[in-house]
Design a protein around this motif. Sequence first.
Motif, short mmCIF file in Angstrom:
data_model
loop_
_atom_site.label_atom_id
_atom_site.label_comp_id
_atom_site.label_asym_id
_atom_site.label_seq_id
_atom_site.Cartn_x
_atom_site.Cartn_y
_atom_site.Cartn_z
N PRO A 140 -6.24 40.89 9.96
CA PRO A 140 -7.03 41.42 11.08
C PRO A 140 -8.16 42.32 10.62
CG PRO A 140 -4.69 41.55 11.57
CD PRO A 140 -4.80 41.13 10.13
N ASP A 141 -9.35 42.10 11.20
CA ASP A 141 -10.54 42.94 11.00
C ASP A 141 -11.15 42.87 9.60
OD1 ASP A 141 -10.58 43.87 13.62
OD2 ASP A 141 -9.19 45.49 13.16
N LEU A 142 -10.70 41.92 8.76
CA LEU A 142 -11.30 41.71 7.46
C LEU A 142 -11.83 40.28 7.36
CD1 LEU A 142 -8.75 43.35 4.97
CD2 LEU A 142 -10.76 44.38 6.02
N VAL A 143 -12.99 40.12 6.71
CA VAL A 143 -13.55 38.80 6.45
C VAL A 143 -13.52 38.59 4.94
CG1 VAL A 143 -15.54 37.29 6.65
CG2 VAL A 143 -15.00 38.89 8.50
N ARG A 144 -12.68 37.67 4.50
CA ARG A 144 -12.54 37.39 3.08
C ARG A 144 -13.12 36.03 2.76
NH1 ARG A 144 -6.89 39.22 4.01
NH2 ARG A 144 -6.59 41.29 3.09
N LYS A 145 -13.97 35.96 1.72
CA LYS A 145 -14.53 34.69 1.26
C LYS A 145 -14.45 34.63 -0.26
CE LYS A 145 -17.68 33.69 5.09
NZ LYS A 145 -19.06 33.29 5.46
N THR A 146 -14.32 33.40 -0.78
CA THR A 146 -14.12 33.23 -2.21
C THR A 146 -15.02 32.13 -2.77
OG1 THR A 146 -12.48 32.72 -3.93
CG2 THR A 146 -12.22 31.60 -1.81
N PRO A 147 -15.41 32.24 -4.03
CA PRO A 147 -16.16 31.15 -4.68
C PRO A 147 -15.26 30.10 -5.31
CG PRO A 147 -16.10 33.05 -6.12
CD PRO A 147 -15.39 33.45 -4.86
N PHE A 148 -14.02 30.48 -5.65
CA PHE A 148 -13.13 29.60 -6.41
C PHE A 148 -11.76 29.56 -5.72
CE2 PHE A 148 -15.81 31.93 -9.60
CZ PHE A 148 -16.75 30.93 -9.79
#
Length: 243
Positions: A140-148
């Motif tokens: 909740p309330d976090l936006v996580r993105k990854t390259p790998f």
Amino acid sequence: MSDEIEVVDPTTVEPAEPVAGLVERTLVRVDDRRLIELRVDDESSWFRRGGAVYGWVRAGRGGVACSADERPTELTAGDFLRISAEAPRKYAAENGPLELLAVVDGDAAATAVDPPVGVVGDAAADVVGPDGLVPTVESPDLVRKTPFPDDDVLLMRVRAAGGAAAGWHHHGDNVYFGYAVDGPSETEYGPAGERVARIEIGECFHVPPKLVHRDTNPTDETHTGIIWLCGEEPWVVNVDGPA
């Protein structure tokens, strides 16, 4: 097992020069993994490491080459970088220092090598820009993105809106390193959630395995962090509370 979050100011750590042209600080060490800071003012010698490298370009512009007869892969601030274990590499800066933060998985020592001709197998550098990230594990309330997304080190850019308080969670048995790009941020933890680790801009930190915590943004502006989770799924385990 420790129940404290470790916060480190990189400027307090003594630098070393493991190979010519490469300035390095070991910021946090956990077992056979290290969070390191790298700086190249001009260019480094050719070198290799025994473990894979997962990095983020904090500042500057330049390139990394894995073969003397191939064009270097360009690097610029905000890019994400992966270099396979044992791959030779050479960094070069352009018009000022090139600075990176990286987690090295396995044997972290930089060892000088002769300039390589040709790349053997998967010994290469992969670079993903900030626009090439894909969504990953949610809280909740976090936006996580990854390259790998498919590796055993989950490198992420995490954003928290102003005033956000993420849900309580932990990261299983994973080794967790982080860096505050723009802050401050605060992480609550402890048996009743009564402890607070404050991470200022430019500081890095380590959260012990299975430590229940929640990340908060004490300001009105969106803040960004770079996170490394090292191990395996589940990357995030959401829970009801600190108890």
